[in-house]
Motif scaffolding. Structure first.
Motif, PDB file in Angstrom:
ATOM      1  N   ALA A 142       0.810  -1.217   0.000  1.00 37.83           N
ATOM      2  CA  ALA A 142       0.000   0.000   0.000  1.00 37.83           C
ATOM      3  C   ALA A 142       0.845   1.270   0.000  1.00 37.83           C
ATOM      4  O   ALA A 142       0.386   2.324   0.440  1.00 37.83           O
ATOM      5  CB  ALA A 142      -0.986  -0.003   1.164  1.00 37.83           C
ATOM      6  N   LYS A 143       2.067   1.192  -0.490  1.00 34.06           N
ATOM      7  CA  LYS A 143       2.943   2.366  -0.590  1.00 34.06           C
ATOM      8  C   LYS A 143       3.072   2.758  -2.056  1.00 34.06           C
ATOM      9  O   LYS A 143       3.066   1.915  -2.946  1.00 34.06           O
ATOM     10  CB  LYS A 143       4.341   2.076  -0.021  1.00 34.06           C
ATOM     11  N   TYR A 144       3.212   4.054  -2.308  1.00 29.02           N
ATOM     12  CA  TYR A 144       3.342   4.541  -3.679  1.00 29.02           C
ATOM     13  C   TYR A 144       4.753   4.343  -4.218  1.00 29.02           C
ATOM     14  O   TYR A 144       4.944   4.101  -5.401  1.00 29.02           O
ATOM     15  CB  TYR A 144       3.010   6.030  -3.752  1.00 29.02           C
ATOM     16  N   SER A 201      -0.036  12.098   1.135  1.00 32.29           N
ATOM     17  CA  SER A 201      -0.464  11.398   2.350  1.00 32.29           C
ATOM     18  C   SER A 201      -1.918  11.673   2.711  1.00 32.29           C
ATOM     19  O   SER A 201      -2.504  10.955   3.527  1.00 32.29           O
ATOM     20  CB  SER A 201       0.428  11.811   3.530  1.00 32.29           C
ATOM     21  N   ARG A 202      -2.503  12.693   2.107  1.00 31.12           N
ATOM     22  CA  ARG A 202      -3.902  13.017   2.395  1.00 31.12           C
ATOM     23  C   ARG A 202      -4.820  11.975   1.786  1.00 31.12           C
ATOM     24  O   ARG A 202      -4.654  11.570   0.646  1.00 31.12           O
ATOM     25  CB  ARG A 202      -4.261  14.389   1.827  1.00 31.12           C
ATOM     26  N   ARG A 203      -5.813  11.549   2.541  1.00 34.97           N
ATOM     27  CA  ARG A 203      -6.797  10.568   2.079  1.00 34.97           C
ATOM     28  C   ARG A 203      -8.139  11.274   1.929  1.00 34.97           C
ATOM     29  O   ARG A 203      -8.856  11.496   2.897  1.00 34.97           O
ATOM     30  CB  ARG A 203      -6.927   9.411   3.077  1.00 34.97           C
ATOM     31  N   ASP A 204      -8.434  11.673   0.716  1.00 33.47           N
ATOM     32  CA  ASP A 204      -9.699  12.331   0.437  1.00 33.47           C
ATOM     33  C   ASP A 204     -10.112  12.000  -0.996  1.00 33.47           C
ATOM     34  O   ASP A 204      -9.507  11.133  -1.640  1.00 33.47           O
ATOM     35  CB  ASP A 204      -9.607  13.846   0.664  1.00 33.47           C
ATOM     36  N   SER A 205     -11.118  12.687  -1.504  1.00 32.73           N
ATOM     37  CA  SER A 205     -11.630  12.379  -2.841  1.00 32.73           C
ATOM     38  C   SER A 205     -10.645  12.708  -3.961  1.00 32.73           C
ATOM     39  O   SER A 205     -10.810  12.236  -5.085  1.00 32.73           O
ATOM     40  CB  SER A 205     -12.951  13.123  -3.084  1.00 32.73           C
ATOM     41  N   ALA A 227      -7.303  12.037  -3.717  1.00 36.15           N
ATOM     42  CA  ALA A 227      -6.091  11.240  -3.514  1.00 36.15           C
ATOM     43  C   ALA A 227      -5.650  10.533  -4.793  1.00 36.15           C
ATOM     44  O   ALA A 227      -4.461  10.525  -5.130  1.00 36.15           O
ATOM     45  CB  ALA A 227      -6.306  10.224  -2.393  1.00 36.15           C
ATOM     46  N   ARG A 228      -6.570   9.957  -5.512  1.00 33.57           N
ATOM     47  CA  ARG A 228      -6.215   9.256  -6.751  1.00 33.57           C
ATOM     48  C   ARG A 228      -5.639  10.222  -7.788  1.00 33.57           C
ATOM     49  O   ARG A 228      -4.684   9.892  -8.489  1.00 33.57           O
ATOM     50  CB  ARG A 228      -7.426   8.539  -7.328  1.00 33.57           C
ATOM     51  N   ARG A 272      -3.964  12.954  -7.186  1.00 33.44           N
ATOM     52  CA  ARG A 272      -2.596  13.295  -6.773  1.00 33.44           C
ATOM     53  C   ARG A 272      -1.632  12.152  -7.085  1.00 33.44           C
ATOM     54  O   ARG A 272      -0.511  12.385  -7.547  1.00 33.44           O
ATOM     55  CB  ARG A 272      -2.563  13.641  -5.286  1.00 33.44           C
TER      56      ARG A 272
END
Length: 71
Positions: free
Chosen positions: A21-23, A41-45, A47-48, A50
């Motif tokens: 689960a790491k980029y 690192s932000r998890r929001d709508s 995220a994909r 970015r």
């Protein structure tokens, strides 16, 4: 190898194994500018979006230290 910390997927930058689960691998992640790491690192709508920005720049050969990601 511990399956919780590595995968068979290579880092897109250096081809070394990256964590689950790491980029990027740990070393490459550390070479990104702080603002890019924070944004990724932000998890929001967004995220994909970015993540796609990151991978497009990596594919284009942008040096890790110069990558910019939309906050």
């Amino acid at each position: 190898m511990n399956s919780k910390t590595t995968t068979t997927r290579p880092c897109p930058c250096c081809r070394q194994p990256r964590g689950a689960a790491k980029y990027l691998c740990y070393a490459c992640w550390g070479n990104l500018p702080g603002p890019a790491r924070s944004a990724l690192s932000r998890r929001d709508s967004k995220a994909r979006d970015r993540l796609q920005e990151l991978y497009r720049q990596v594919s284009a050969g942008v040096p890790l230290a110069e990558i910019q990601v939309t906050p």
